[in-house]
Design a protein around this motif. Sequence first.
Motif, PDB file in Angstrom:
ATOM      1  N   GLN A 116       0.642  -1.289   0.145  1.00 38.58           N
ATOM      2  CA  GLN A 116       0.091  -0.162   0.027  1.00 38.58           C
ATOM      3  C   GLN A 116       1.024   1.024  -0.067  1.00 38.58           C
ATOM      4  OE1 GLN A 116      -3.097  -0.388  -0.290  1.00 38.58           O
ATOM      5  NE2 GLN A 116      -3.686   1.620  -0.634  1.00 38.58           N
ATOM      6  N   SER A 117       2.006   1.175   0.667  1.00 40.05           N
ATOM      7  CA  SER A 117       2.947   2.560   0.932  1.00 40.05           C
ATOM      8  C   SER A 117       3.376   2.703  -0.507  1.00 40.05           C
ATOM      9  CB  SER A 117       3.900   2.018   1.976  1.00 40.05           C
ATOM     10  OG  SER A 117       4.882   1.280   1.521  1.00 40.05           O
ATOM     11  N   ARG A 118       3.642   1.620  -1.373  1.00 44.68           N
ATOM     12  CA  ARG A 118       4.133   1.855  -2.756  1.00 44.68           C
ATOM     13  C   ARG A 118       3.163   2.763  -3.437  1.00 44.68           C
ATOM     14  NH1 ARG A 118       8.911  -0.667  -1.433  1.00 44.68           N
ATOM     15  NH2 ARG A 118       8.718  -2.931  -1.434  1.00 44.68           N
ATOM     16  N   LEU A 119       1.785   2.607  -3.388  1.00 44.69           N
ATOM     17  CA  LEU A 119       0.839   3.458  -4.086  1.00 44.69           C
ATOM     18  C   LEU A 119       0.885   4.741  -3.759  1.00 44.69           C
ATOM     19  CD1 LEU A 119      -1.996   0.857  -4.366  1.00 44.69           C
ATOM     20  CD2 LEU A 119       0.191   1.070  -5.941  1.00 44.69           C
ATOM     21  N   SER A 126       8.059   9.232 -11.336  1.00 38.43           N
ATOM     22  CA  SER A 126       7.863   9.469 -12.953  1.00 38.43           C
ATOM     23  C   SER A 126       7.049   8.576 -13.579  1.00 38.43           C
ATOM     24  CB  SER A 126       9.309   9.447 -13.611  1.00 38.43           C
ATOM     25  OG  SER A 126       9.870   8.177 -13.381  1.00 38.43           O
ATOM     26  N   PRO A 127       6.603   8.609 -14.770  1.00 37.12           N
ATOM     27  CA  PRO A 127       5.509   7.578 -15.400  1.00 37.12           C
ATOM     28  C   PRO A 127       6.207   6.155 -15.192  1.00 37.12           C
ATOM     29  CG  PRO A 127       5.492   9.547 -16.910  1.00 37.12           C
ATOM     30  CD  PRO A 127       6.710   9.958 -15.638  1.00 37.12           C
ATOM     31  N   GLN A 128       7.524   5.977 -15.677  1.00 32.56           N
ATOM     32  CA  GLN A 128       8.172   4.673 -15.506  1.00 32.56           C
ATOM     33  C   GLN A 128       8.090   4.053 -14.251  1.00 32.56           C
ATOM     34  OE1 GLN A 128       8.241   2.722 -18.166  1.00 32.56           O
ATOM     35  NE2 GLN A 128       7.378   4.333 -19.562  1.00 32.56           N
ATOM     36  N   LEU A 129       8.842   4.975 -13.220  1.00 25.55           N
ATOM     37  CA  LEU A 129       8.766   4.524 -11.858  1.00 25.55           C
ATOM     38  C   LEU A 129       7.468   4.081 -11.125  1.00 25.55           C
ATOM     39  CD1 LEU A 129      10.546   3.878  -9.605  1.00 25.55           C
ATOM     40  CD2 LEU A 129      10.583   6.543  -8.826  1.00 25.55           C
ATOM     41  N   ALA A 130       6.535   5.086 -11.695  1.00 28.60           N
ATOM     42  CA  ALA A 130       5.078   4.580 -11.208  1.00 28.60           C
ATOM     43  C   ALA A 130       4.785   3.214 -11.588  1.00 28.60           C
ATOM     44  CB  ALA A 130       4.092   5.771 -11.623  1.00 28.60           C
ATOM     45  N   ARG A 131       5.294   3.044 -13.130  1.00 29.46           N
ATOM     46  CA  ARG A 131       4.516   1.671 -13.484  1.00 29.46           C
ATOM     47  C   ARG A 131       5.332   0.650 -12.857  1.00 29.46           C
ATOM     48  NH1 ARG A 131       7.203  -0.371 -18.098  1.00 29.46           N
ATOM     49  NH2 ARG A 131       6.346  -1.895 -19.197  1.00 29.46           N
ATOM     50  N   LEU A 132       6.655   0.656 -12.342  1.00 28.72           N
ATOM     51  CA  LEU A 132       7.357  -0.161 -11.533  1.00 28.72           C
ATOM     52  C   LEU A 132       6.676  -0.449 -10.083  1.00 28.72           C
ATOM     53  CD1 LEU A 132       9.574  -2.193 -11.040  1.00 28.72           C
ATOM     54  CD2 LEU A 132      11.205  -0.101 -10.552  1.00 28.72           C
ATOM     55  N   LEU A 133       6.526   0.713  -9.348  1.00 27.32           N
ATOM     56  CA  LEU A 133       6.017   0.649  -7.944  1.00 27.32           C
ATOM     57  C   LEU A 133       4.550  -0.091  -8.233  1.00 27.32           C
ATOM     58  CD1 LEU A 133       6.676   4.434  -7.069  1.00 27.32           C
ATOM     59  CD2 LEU A 133       7.663   2.303  -6.207  1.00 27.32           C
ATOM     60  N   ALA A 134       3.653   0.203  -9.124  1.00 30.07           N
ATOM     61  CA  ALA A 134       2.240  -0.521  -9.111  1.00 30.07           C
ATOM     62  C   ALA A 134       2.697  -1.905  -9.523  1.00 30.07           C
ATOM     63  CB  ALA A 134       1.574   0.301 -10.261  1.00 30.07           C
ATOM     64  N   SER A 135       3.720  -2.233 -10.190  1.00 33.46           N
ATOM     65  CA  SER A 135       3.884  -3.736 -10.353  1.00 33.46           C
ATOM     66  C   SER A 135       4.377  -4.346  -9.329  1.00 33.46           C
ATOM     67  CB  SER A 135       4.961  -3.628 -11.568  1.00 33.46           C
ATOM     68  OG  SER A 135       5.538  -5.249 -11.716  1.00 33.46           O
ATOM     69  N   VAL A 136       5.305  -3.701  -8.447  1.00 35.38           N
ATOM     70  CA  VAL A 136       5.959  -4.293  -7.257  1.00 35.38           C
ATOM     71  C   VAL A 136       4.768  -4.324  -6.247  1.00 35.38           C
ATOM     72  CG1 VAL A 136       7.475  -3.790  -5.541  1.00 35.38           C
ATOM     73  CG2 VAL A 136       8.277  -3.361  -7.735  1.00 35.38           C
ATOM     74  N   SER A 137       4.196  -3.264  -6.145  1.00 32.84           N
ATOM     75  CA  SER A 137       2.700  -3.373  -5.194  1.00 32.84           C
ATOM     76  C   SER A 137       1.921  -4.473  -5.460  1.00 32.84           C
ATOM     77  CB  SER A 137       1.927  -2.056  -5.253  1.00 32.84           C
ATOM     78  OG  SER A 137       0.980  -2.203  -4.165  1.00 32.84           O
ATOM     79  N   PRO A 156     -11.955  -0.378  -4.330  1.00 34.92           N
ATOM     80  CA  PRO A 156     -11.146   0.296  -5.770  1.00 34.92           C
ATOM     81  C   PRO A 156     -11.223   1.924  -5.486  1.00 34.92           C
ATOM     82  CG  PRO A 156     -12.539  -1.259  -6.216  1.00 34.92           C
ATOM     83  CD  PRO A 156     -12.928  -1.271  -4.787  1.00 34.92           C
ATOM     84  N   THR A 157     -10.184   2.595  -5.899  1.00 37.26           N
ATOM     85  CA  THR A 157     -10.067   3.942  -5.928  1.00 37.26           C
ATOM     86  C   THR A 157     -10.953   4.754  -6.844  1.00 37.26           C
ATOM     87  OG1 THR A 157      -7.722   3.888  -5.336  1.00 37.26           O
ATOM     88  CG2 THR A 157      -8.605   5.988  -5.890  1.00 37.26           C
ATOM     89  N   ALA A 158     -11.775   5.811  -6.494  1.00 36.13           N
ATOM     90  CA  ALA A 158     -12.649   6.308  -7.363  1.00 36.13           C
ATOM     91  C   ALA A 158     -11.670   7.304  -8.611  1.00 36.13           C
ATOM     92  CB  ALA A 158     -13.438   7.347  -6.530  1.00 36.13           C
ATOM     93  N   THR A 159     -12.056   6.826  -9.731  1.00 34.42           N
ATOM     94  CA  THR A 159     -11.447   7.512 -10.706  1.00 34.42           C
ATOM     95  C   THR A 159     -12.038   8.738 -11.159  1.00 34.42           C
ATOM     96  OG1 THR A 159     -11.293   5.160 -11.719  1.00 34.42           O
ATOM     97  CG2 THR A 159     -10.658   6.957 -13.211  1.00 34.42           C
ATOM     98  N   HIS A 270      -4.859   9.693 -11.650  1.00 35.49           N
ATOM     99  CA  HIS A 270      -5.415   8.553 -12.373  1.00 35.49           C
ATOM    100  C   HIS A 270      -4.636   7.209 -12.007  1.00 35.49           C
ATOM    101  CE1 HIS A 270      -8.207  11.134 -14.498  1.00 35.49           C
ATOM    102  NE2 HIS A 270      -7.258  11.913 -14.804  1.00 35.49           N
ATOM    103  N   ARG A 271      -3.527   7.277 -11.619  1.00 40.06           N
ATOM    104  CA  ARG A 271      -2.666   6.253 -11.725  1.00 40.06           C
ATOM    105  C   ARG A 271      -3.131   5.122 -10.577  1.00 40.06           C
ATOM    106  NH1 ARG A 271       3.381   9.517 -11.508  1.00 40.06           N
ATOM    107  NH2 ARG A 271       3.242   9.910 -13.794  1.00 40.06           N
ATOM    108  N   THR A 272      -3.241   5.536  -9.365  1.00 37.78           N
ATOM    109  CA  THR A 272      -4.035   4.578  -8.153  1.00 37.78           C
ATOM    110  C   THR A 272      -5.117   3.753  -8.732  1.00 37.78           C
ATOM    111  OG1 THR A 272      -3.458   6.165  -6.535  1.00 37.78           O
ATOM    112  CG2 THR A 272      -4.768   4.399  -5.785  1.00 37.78           C
ATOM    113  N   ALA A 273      -5.988   4.321  -9.319  1.00 40.50           N
ATOM    114  CA  ALA A 273      -7.009   3.530 -10.191  1.00 40.50           C
ATOM    115  C   ALA A 273      -6.259   2.538 -11.093  1.00 40.50           C
ATOM    116  CB  ALA A 273      -8.002   4.527 -11.038  1.00 40.50           C
TER     117      ALA A 273
END
Length: 310
Positions: A116-119, A126-137, A156-159, A270-273
């Motif tokens: 949860q802390s990754r999110l 940055s976009p690419q690190l956000a992608r990595l963090l979401a995957s690791v999460s 689910p997070t409201a979009t 929008h990344r969390t959704a």
Amino acid sequence: MQPPSRRAFLTLGLLTLTACTGGHGSDPTAPGGDRRRPDPDEPVRLRAVAATDTLLAGYDALLPQAPQLQPLRAEVAQHRAALQPTTTTATTPTTAPTAPPPTLAALAALERQTAQSRLADLGAASPQLARLLASVSAAGVRHAVALGDTAPSPAPTATPTAPGETATPFQDALSAEHAAIYGYGVVGARLPDDQQRTDARTALAAHQSRRDAWQRLLAATGATPAAAAAGYQLPFPVTDAPAATRLAAHLETRLTTVYADLVAAVPAPHRTAAADALRECALRAHHWGAAPTAFPGLPDTSTPTPAPTP
């Protein structure tokens, strides 16, 4: 808008993945020769590495009594290597400031809390690190489940309403959900009337809900949501229950790629959704028997990428 063709492809991997480059590097042209450009992702990476070190300490404390944890521990070590800051000297693992979790239940809770802390850092990355963090999460939540965690997934997070420039990535996600819904119709028809079919119905309802969310979001921006095709080509014949479960795993695995890409393609609000959707698909892929991966939704560089079906 062009009407959809009668036949479209179910292979959701047609969306091209962008390689995760990780950051800048040394600038040999800068005065002084080996000066490095500041990496705006460094604070986020350092926080992520520190949290990962705490997890590693917990695994190391339990491994003597539970050697079966080694595969999960190895994945956490892979996460640390991928999250390592790219513009500083590699940091060595540190001892966790608190006592390592003494039980499997405590380690499971720590995995979920860390995921949860990754999110929480998605918006600062940055976009690419956000992608990595979401995957690791997503991998961390799978670890928690494997360790026995039974806590319900967060709602689910409201979009928020998407600005116009994000319409195309959400159209891609919507099209992928249309294909998954079609695929689950095939899955349910080939499963016996037991718990598996119930699970397939639950997954179908989840994808219908996600489809509806993307349709509402797009309509709110004035865009016309992509319509479902009349039919989709299956990646392999589905004639019995084992093939149906393979198809379900395939659908969810392909969607993890779609949603990892979506995290990187949309603005921070929008990344969390998108990360929520990635997590859900990763858990369902694991449920249907997909091979575990340390980085759900990211390309596996150890195997060649198959060419799209023409």
